[in-house]
Design an enzyme around this catalytic site. Structure first.
Site, short mmCIF file in Angstrom:
data_model
loop_
_atom_site.label_atom_id
_atom_site.label_comp_id
_atom_site.label_asym_id
_atom_site.label_seq_id
_atom_site.Cartn_x
_atom_site.Cartn_y
_atom_site.Cartn_z
N LYS A 1 2.21 2.20 -5.03
CA LYS A 1 3.11 2.02 -5.98
C LYS A 1 2.00 1.94 -7.44
O LYS A 1 2.13 2.43 -8.83
CB LYS A 1 2.98 0.28 -6.60
N GLY B 1 -3.93 -4.32 -4.35
CA GLY B 1 -5.51 -3.45 -5.10
C GLY B 1 -4.80 -2.16 -5.44
O GLY B 1 -4.03 -0.84 -4.65
N HIS B 2 -4.35 -1.63 -6.90
CA HIS B 2 -3.75 -0.32 -7.16
C HIS B 2 -4.60 0.89 -7.45
O HIS B 2 -5.16 0.62 -8.47
CB HIS B 2 -2.75 -0.76 -8.09
N GLN C 1 2.14 -5.96 -3.06
CA GLN C 1 2.28 -6.15 -1.77
C GLN C 1 3.21 -5.64 -1.59
O GLN C 1 4.80 -4.26 -2.33
CB GLN C 1 2.29 -7.15 -1.24
N ASP D 1 0.69 -1.08 -0.12
CA ASP D 1 -0.24 0.17 0.52
C ASP D 1 0.90 1.07 -0.09
O ASP D 1 1.01 2.15 0.79
CB ASP D 1 -0.51 0.02 1.28
#
Ligand code: IMP
Length: 453
Positions: free
Chosen positions: A28, A52-53, A234, A25
């Protein structure tokens, strides 16, 4: 003023890995999105839809879980490598959501035929396993990631290339369910083997157009002078080997994973860029030496909107930990570091930076492998004055308040790495390029593109 030109600078051909230098988180998604114009292909190499990007473009928010965020850039190719575990239902959903937004994956998305498949029983098994662990639970995202990697390593996993072969599908599914039911009886409920096999085959047919030999595609592209951005998911401290085991994810989230997870050899990769927040967060259980369980932690969570992009869980928040990021530099061979969410600290009077750990009165010389030690470490802090001025949206390094620039310099000194970019907000444009002479600039000419764009 900083702006990104959509076109790629023609002489540039580096292949770069972007990884999280903390517990995930780190932002990225935004940075990969910012770098993408300089590359031809964006490739994911590990993890799955536990990631989750979030990318915000012109005020519109996209949350991508499996598909590289490069898909949001017209003309860029995206690869999901063999190291990723794929839930075909989640993949289909994501392709559909992108199509609704007018973004087609056709002829732009390539998925490794060697990637492993997540099916519903993986998630059920994970849920049962977490319940069984009770207080010792990992706090997973419950996406079936761990159980799918377990099957892979135990050599009973179902791969993308197997989906067209009903016999293989059935034998792998039966074998996996047999083992999982023995280990996690809670997983038995609701498992319908016939239905699962039929659905897997159906999804295989529907998604077939995306499947292929992505190692071949990537290596041939590099041979032809194309450049690849490897998008890690991650973070270093969640890596199954180098992270805070067992409170980790089940894949190789560090830079080394890019080679095994795509089939592109390390000699073809030019550099590694780490992403870190200006503070630290962690979701799920596990040690977190600089965690703030007080009003300041709450303030950072609210201001930084620190809630999981995949699960919505509140993230644990704490001070920047230079021990962690220094460790990430070592493990990943970081050549450059990006600091995100600087603006979240804008109204703090005092900011602390962890410079070292003490354990039983002794200063530790390296990052400890045992959770029991990490949990009892006492962080040593350097306290600095907050800049108490808005940095949100600043695009020019010189416009950052002097104390904010001091903070960036201090972090750079403490982690012994250049800081090349500072992010001051979620939008692409809210970005400061720190120096035109950074190592990052030799890989991707962000500053030159910005100043001439
Ligand atoms: P899993 O990846 O679902 O097995 O979860 C293992 C650990 O990694 C848990 O602590 C999760 O919260 C954490 N984790 C997995 N994916 C992410 C992510 O994208 N960001 C932050 N933490 C994650």
């Amino acid at each position: 003023m900083f702006s990104i030109r959509a076109s790629r600078v023609s002489f540039f051909m580096a292949n770069i890995i972007v990884i999280g230098a903390q517990w995930g988180d780190e932002g990225k998604g935004k940075i990969v999105d910012l770098f993408t114009p300089f590359f031809d292909i964006v490739a994911r190499y590990q993890g799955g839809h536990n990631a989750g990007h979030t990318v915000i473009i012109d005020g519109r928010k996209y949350v991508l879980h499996l598909i590289p965020s490069g898909i949001l850039h017209p003309g860029k190719l995206c690869v999901i490598g063999n190291g990723v575990v794929i839930d075909p239902e989640a993949l289909k959903r994501e392709i559909g959501e992108l199509a609704e937004g007018g973004i087609s994956c056709r002829d732009r998305l390539f998925i490794s035929d060697r990637a492993h498949i997540i099916l519903d029983y993986h998630r059920l098994a994970e849920q049962g396993d977490e319940e069984r662990r009770g207080a010792e639970r990992i706090g997973t995202t419950n996406r079936g990631i761990g159980p799918a990697y377990e099957d892979k390593m135990a050599r009973r996993g179902l791969r993308v290339c197997d989906l067209g072969n009903p016999r293989t599908v059935r034998s792998r599914v039966e074998e996996s369910i047999r083992v999982k039911q023995a280990l996690v009886p809670e997983a038995a409920g609701g498992i319908q083997v016939d239905e699962i096999c039929a659905r897997a085959a159906e999804l295989g047919r529907e998604l077939r157009e995306y499947f292929g030999d992505t190692a071949e595609i990537l290596n041939r592209a590099i041979d032809g002078g194309k450049s690849v951005l490897f998008e890690g998911a991650q973070g270093t401290l969640l890596d199954v080997d180098h992270g805070t085991y067992p409170f980790v994810t089940a894949s190789s989230a560090t830079a080394g994973g890019a080679s095994t997870g795509t089939g592109v050899g390390p000699t073809r990769i030019d550099g590694v860029v780490g992403i870190s927040k200006a503070y630290t967060t962690r979701v799920g259980e596990g040690p977190f030496p600089t965690e703030l369980q007080d009003g300041t932690g709450e303030h950072i969570r609210e201001r930084g909107q620190e809630f999981g992009a995949s699960t919505g869980r509140p993230r644990r928040c704490g001070w920047f930990d230079a021990v962690v990021v220094r460790y990430a530099r070592l493990i990943n061979g970081l050549g450059s570091l990006v600091i995100t969410k600087m603006d979240v600290l804008d109204d703090l009077d005092e900011i602390k930076i962890c410079t070292g750990y003490r354990y039983k009165g002794e200063r530790l010389r390296s990052f400890p492998p045992e959770v029991a030690v990490l949990e009892r470490c006492e962080p040593e802090y350097l306290s600095v004055r907050g800049w108490r001025a808005p940095t949100a949206g600043i695009r020019d390094y010189g416009e950052l308040p002097p104390l904010a620039r001091d903070y960036v310099r201090r972090l750079s000194d403490l982690v012994e790495t250049e800081i090349s970019v500072v992010s001051t907000g979620p939008d692409r444009a809210e970005t400061v390029v720190v120096s035109p002479d950074s190592r990052l600039e030799s890989w991707l000419p962000l500053h030159r593109a910005g100043s001439s764009g």
